[in-house]
Design a protein around this motif. Structure first.
Motif, PDB file in Angstrom:
ATOM      1  N   VAL A  93       0.844  -1.192   0.000  1.00  0.00           N
ATOM      2  CA  VAL A  93       0.000   0.000   0.000  1.00  0.00           C
ATOM      3  C   VAL A  93       0.883   1.247   0.000  1.00  0.00           C
ATOM      4  CG1 VAL A  93      -1.856   1.235   1.184  1.00  0.00           C
ATOM      5  CG2 VAL A  93      -1.734  -1.263   1.329  1.00  0.00           C
ATOM      6  N   GLY A  94       0.564   2.188  -0.878  1.00  0.00           N
ATOM      7  CA  GLY A  94       1.246   3.474  -0.889  1.00  0.00           C
ATOM      8  C   GLY A  94       0.312   4.558  -0.386  1.00  0.00           C
ATOM      9  N   VAL A  95       0.840   5.462   0.414  1.00  0.00           N
ATOM     10  CA  VAL A  95       0.016   6.490   1.045  1.00  0.00           C
ATOM     11  C   VAL A  95       0.727   7.832   0.931  1.00  0.00           C
ATOM     12  CG1 VAL A  95      -1.245   7.133   3.131  1.00  0.00           C
ATOM     13  CG2 VAL A  95      -0.668   4.740   2.732  1.00  0.00           C
ATOM     14  N   SER A  96       0.017   8.861   0.463  1.00  0.00           N
ATOM     15  CA  SER A  96       0.583  10.203   0.531  1.00  0.00           C
ATOM     16  C   SER A  96       0.527  10.677   1.982  1.00  0.00           C
ATOM     17  CB  SER A  96      -0.154  11.161  -0.396  1.00  0.00           C
ATOM     18  OG  SER A  96      -1.538  11.181  -0.116  1.00  0.00           O
ATOM     19  N   ALA A  97       1.388  11.646   2.322  1.00  0.00           N
ATOM     20  CA  ALA A  97       1.605  11.998   3.729  1.00  0.00           C
ATOM     21  C   ALA A  97       0.320  12.333   4.476  1.00  0.00           C
ATOM     22  CB  ALA A  97       2.586  13.163   3.823  1.00  0.00           C
ATOM     23  N   LEU A  98      -0.549  13.142   3.876  1.00  0.00           N
ATOM     24  CA  LEU A  98      -1.754  13.579   4.571  1.00  0.00           C
ATOM     25  C   LEU A  98      -2.921  12.612   4.413  1.00  0.00           C
ATOM     26  CD1 LEU A  98      -1.684  17.427   3.910  1.00  0.00           C
ATOM     27  CD2 LEU A  98      -1.138  16.223   6.025  1.00  0.00           C
TER      28      LEU A  98
END
Length: 293
Positions: A93-98
């Motif tokens: 899973v990839g997640v942007s910071a916010l």
């Protein structure tokens, strides 16, 4: 246009050297020269100067197209591979910071319990990188975020057919030092803050270019640049008086020394979307269902 020749061209241009590109690609220098010559013959234009090895005007224009073209090729390859490959006990899973949240952590824990043999990886990356890696199959799912008008979808890069589903829409706030003259306000208009000192933190807050466009005003000039992706580090700079930032209200209000004043105008929300390429399977399908429930 042969993507193998295009990839060789990009590698030579990046290194500024035929021999260095040959070493990276595992070819002989002669083979690299022949591939560049073949690409130039196909396009009927010189693409690289030889001494020094730099792109010609035509080569510079081709480089602008090359990244998206090669990404689309990799995305197509990954898309076909997903259709014919056996399901893997993997969840990347990839997640942007916010886009990170306690609900994500809880959903991941439940999915891991449901699929105890799965290898789970969580990567915090810029939103554009998340989209690209989902398209190429390196990530099974992505969570990306952005500031948009209520119910508006996020703009996705044109990398491959990605499916996007809303996960959350949260209120935004202006983060100010607790001692700031405006900290007692119940709401702030973005247009009134165009001449304030701002922190330039595109990975950890709403980018200044987005604020400028939303307010339809010049200004929003950076006083300090913040290249990190950690909202806590950014909010420490806010507390110290280095500048303002716009973040999700729930993120900003927990920082010591920071006052989170709701953004009253324009009407913007912090939207989080789940993205995937093709129908998720196995642990990815389980997590996706929990996130959008």
């Amino acid at each position: 246009m042969d993507p193998h020749l295009l990839r060789t061209f990009v590698t030579v241009a990046r290194h500024g050297s035929f021999s260095a590109a040959a070493r990276e690609l595992g070819y002989t220098q002669s083979a690299v020269s022949q591939q560049i010559a073949a690409l130039e013959a196909d396009l009927r234009a010189p693409l690289l100067g030889r001494r020094p090895v730099v792109p010609t005007p035509a080569g510079a224009r081709l480089l602008e197209h090359a990244g998206p073209l090669l990404l689309r090729v990799e995305a197509a390859r990954a898309d076909i591979a997903r259709l014919v490959a056996a399901p893997r006990a993997r969840l990347a899973v990839g997640v942007s910071a916010l886009a990170q949240s306690p609900s994500l952590a809880g959903a991941l824990a439940q999915t891991h319990r449901q699929h105890p043999g799965a290898e789970v990886t969580l990567r915090v990356l810029p939103g554009e990188t998340v989209s690209a890696l989902v398209a190429t199959g390196e990530l099974d799912l992505g969570l990306i975020d952005g500031a948009v008008a209520p119910t508006d979808p996020l703009h996705l890069p044109d990398v491959s057919p990605l499916t996007a589903r809303a996960v959350a829409e949260l209120p935004l706030a202006v983060a100010l030092p607790a001692h700031h003259p405006l900290s007692a306000r119940t709401g702030l208009r973005l247009h009134d803050l165009s001449d304030a000192r701002w922190l330039d933190a595109p990975a950890a807050a709403v980018p200044l270019a987005r604020l400028r466009a939303a307010a339809a005003a010049d200004g929003f000039r950076p006083a300090v640049g913040y290249a990190g992706a950690d909202p806590a580090g950014l909010l420490a700079l806010v507390a110290a008086g280095h500048g303002l930032a716009v973040l999700p209200h729930a993120t900003a209000e927990t920082a010591p020394g920071v006052r989170a004043v709701p953004l009253a105008a324009p009407r913007l929300v912090h939207r989080v979307e789940l993205i995937h390429s093709g129908p998720p399977t196995g642990p990815a399908a389980d997590l996706a269902a929990r996130l959008v429930a």
